[in-house]
Design a protein around this motif. Structure first.
Motif, PDB file in Angstrom:
ATOM      1  N   PHE A  36       0.858  -1.178   0.000  1.00 27.15           N
ATOM      2  CA  PHE A  36       0.000   0.000   0.000  1.00 27.15           C
ATOM      3  C   PHE A  36       0.896   1.230   0.000  1.00 27.15           C
ATOM      4  O   PHE A  36       1.721   1.411   0.888  1.00 27.15           O
ATOM      5  N   SER A  37       0.724   2.069  -1.026  1.00 24.23           N
ATOM      6  CA  SER A  37       1.607   3.221  -1.206  1.00 24.23           C
ATOM      7  C   SER A  37       0.830   4.519  -1.243  1.00 24.23           C
ATOM      8  O   SER A  37      -0.378   4.538  -1.482  1.00 24.23           O
ATOM      9  N   GLU A  38       1.557   5.604  -1.044  1.00 29.07           N
ATOM     10  CA  GLU A  38       0.988   6.948  -1.082  1.00 29.07           C
ATOM     11  C   GLU A  38       1.862   7.817  -1.981  1.00 29.07           C
ATOM     12  O   GLU A  38       3.094   7.712  -1.962  1.00 29.07           O
ATOM     13  N   LYS A  39       1.216   8.693  -2.744  1.00 31.06           N
ATOM     14  CA  LYS A  39       1.955   9.589  -3.628  1.00 31.06           C
ATOM     15  C   LYS A  39       2.138  10.944  -2.955  1.00 31.06           C
ATOM     16  O   LYS A  39       1.175  11.556  -2.499  1.00 31.06           O
ATOM     17  N   LYS A  40       3.393  11.379  -2.875  1.00 28.35           N
ATOM     18  CA  LYS A  40       3.741  12.700  -2.344  1.00 28.35           C
ATOM     19  C   LYS A  40       4.739  13.347  -3.293  1.00 28.35           C
ATOM     20  O   LYS A  40       5.757  12.733  -3.626  1.00 28.35           O
ATOM     21  N   ASN A  41       4.426  14.566  -3.706  1.00 28.39           N
ATOM     22  CA  ASN A  41       5.336  15.312  -4.602  1.00 28.39           C
ATOM     23  C   ASN A  41       5.768  14.490  -5.810  1.00 28.39           C
ATOM     24  O   ASN A  41       6.959  14.372  -6.105  1.00 28.39           O
ATOM     25  N   ASP A  42       4.833  13.902  -6.496  1.00 29.67           N
ATOM     26  CA  ASP A  42       5.075  13.103  -7.711  1.00 29.67           C
ATOM     27  C   ASP A  42       5.896  11.832  -7.471  1.00 29.67           C
ATOM     28  O   ASP A  42       6.400  11.229  -8.415  1.00 29.67           O
ATOM     29  N   ASN A  43       6.092  11.436  -6.212  1.00 31.86           N
ATOM     30  CA  ASN A  43       6.816  10.203  -5.904  1.00 31.86           C
ATOM     31  C   ASN A  43       5.934   9.288  -5.067  1.00 31.86           C
ATOM     32  O   ASN A  43       5.177   9.753  -4.212  1.00 31.86           O
ATOM     33  N   TRP A  44       6.059   7.999  -5.303  1.00 27.38           N
ATOM     34  CA  TRP A  44       5.293   7.001  -4.541  1.00 27.38           C
ATOM     35  C   TRP A  44       6.148   6.464  -3.403  1.00 27.38           C
ATOM     36  O   TRP A  44       7.317   6.118  -3.589  1.00 27.38           O
ATOM     37  N   PHE A  45       5.532   6.388  -2.208  1.00 25.20           N
ATOM     38  CA  PHE A  45       6.199   5.855  -1.026  1.00 25.20           C
ATOM     39  C   PHE A  45       5.357   4.727  -0.455  1.00 25.20           C
ATOM     40  O   PHE A  45       4.151   4.884  -0.274  1.00 25.20           O
ATOM     41  N   GLN A  46       5.990   3.611  -0.161  1.00 25.37           N
ATOM     42  CA  GLN A  46       5.270   2.485   0.430  1.00 25.37           C
ATOM     43  C   GLN A  46       4.981   2.779   1.894  1.00 25.37           C
ATOM     44  O   GLN A  46       5.883   3.039   2.675  1.00 25.37           O
ATOM     45  N   LYS A  47       3.688   2.760   2.248  1.00 22.40           N
ATOM     46  CA  LYS A  47       3.272   3.016   3.634  1.00 22.40           C
ATOM     47  C   LYS A  47       3.092   1.725   4.415  1.00 22.40           C
ATOM     48  O   LYS A  47       3.207   1.722   5.633  1.00 22.40           O
ATOM     49  N   GLN A  48       2.780   0.667   3.690  1.00 21.77           N
ATOM     50  CA  GLN A  48       2.402  -0.570   4.361  1.00 21.77           C
ATOM     51  C   GLN A  48       2.715  -1.762   3.463  1.00 21.77           C
ATOM     52  O   GLN A  48       2.541  -1.687   2.246  1.00 21.77           O
ATOM     53  N   LYS A  49       3.121  -2.834   4.082  1.00 16.10           N
ATOM     54  CA  LYS A  49       3.288  -4.113   3.389  1.00 16.10           C
ATOM     55  C   LYS A  49       2.627  -5.153   4.274  1.00 16.10           C
ATOM     56  O   LYS A  49       2.982  -5.309   5.434  1.00 16.10           O
ATOM     57  N   ILE A  50       1.635  -5.839   3.712  1.00 15.60           N
ATOM     58  CA  ILE A  50       0.856  -6.813   4.476  1.00 15.60           C
ATOM     59  C   ILE A  50       0.947  -8.159   3.768  1.00 15.60           C
ATOM     60  O   ILE A  50       0.721  -8.247   2.560  1.00 15.60           O
ATOM     61  N   GLU A  51       1.260  -9.207   4.507  1.00 15.45           N
ATOM     62  CA  GLU A  51       1.242 -10.571   3.981  1.00 15.45           C
ATOM     63  C   GLU A  51       0.171 -11.351   4.716  1.00 15.45           C
ATOM     64  O   GLU A  51       0.146 -11.368   5.950  1.00 15.45           O
TER      65      GLU A  51
END
Length: 171
Positions: free
Chosen positions: A10-25
């Motif tokens: 699960f990622s979020e876009k900030k300032n034209d860049n994507w950052f992963q907020k969460q990884k769930i298995e």
């Protein structure tokens, strides 16, 4: 290597860049595809996420794992017992979630979210020519509101309300 699972990033876009907020298995069967769906299950106008984690009753019960988007944290919250309730959908009439369980009969179960779990508050069970409408108290105890024998009962009926009883036109 010896298990099947799904990995959600699960990622979020900030300032034209994507950052992963969460990884769930999470575990899943190896039989059905994930078939991810984005639907609002809480009527908060924010999208929630489900995926097929299993199948039951020879395909009549679609088992989906539900993750609710929490605006406060900006993350997905796993609803831990969502895979106990097949054929989940948002119920607009009661502003809740309902589950339609198919077996030798069927039940429509009405649910609310309590922290990270679904909690049953009412239901309609159809089995062996009987229709039972019931409430569930905070301790999980069923209280029958009405039980009646019905000739030619259509046991595979889903409901959108229990009082008054209203059938769901689309199962």
């Amino acid at each position: 290597m010896d298990s099947t699972y799904v990995e959600i990033k699960f990622s979020e876009k900030k300032n034209d860049n994507w950052f992963q907020k969460q990884k769930i298995e999470l575990p899943k069967d190896g039989v059905v595809s994930c078939d991810p769906k984005i639907i609002d299950f809480t009527n908060d106008k924010l999208n929630d996420f489900t995926f097929k984690s299993s199948v039951a009753a020879r395909g009549a019960n679609e088992i989906r794992t539900l993750l609710i988007f929490e605006k406060i944290t900006g993350k997905l919250k796993l609803i831990t017992n969502s895979d106990n309730y097949p054929n989940l959908q948002y119920n607009e009439v009661l502003n809740c979630i309902d589950s339609w369980m198919v077996y030798g009969g069927s039940s429509t179960v009405f649910l609310t979210i309590d922290q990270d779990s679904l909690k049953e508050f009412a239901g309609v069970a159809l089995f062996e020519n009987y229709r039972e409408i019931y409430l569930v108290d905070k301790k999980g105890k069923h209280k029958t509101l009405k039980k009646e024998k019905i000739k030619d009962l259509e046991v595979y009926t889903r409901f959108k309300n229990f009082n008054p009883l209203i059938e769901n036109a689309i199962n």
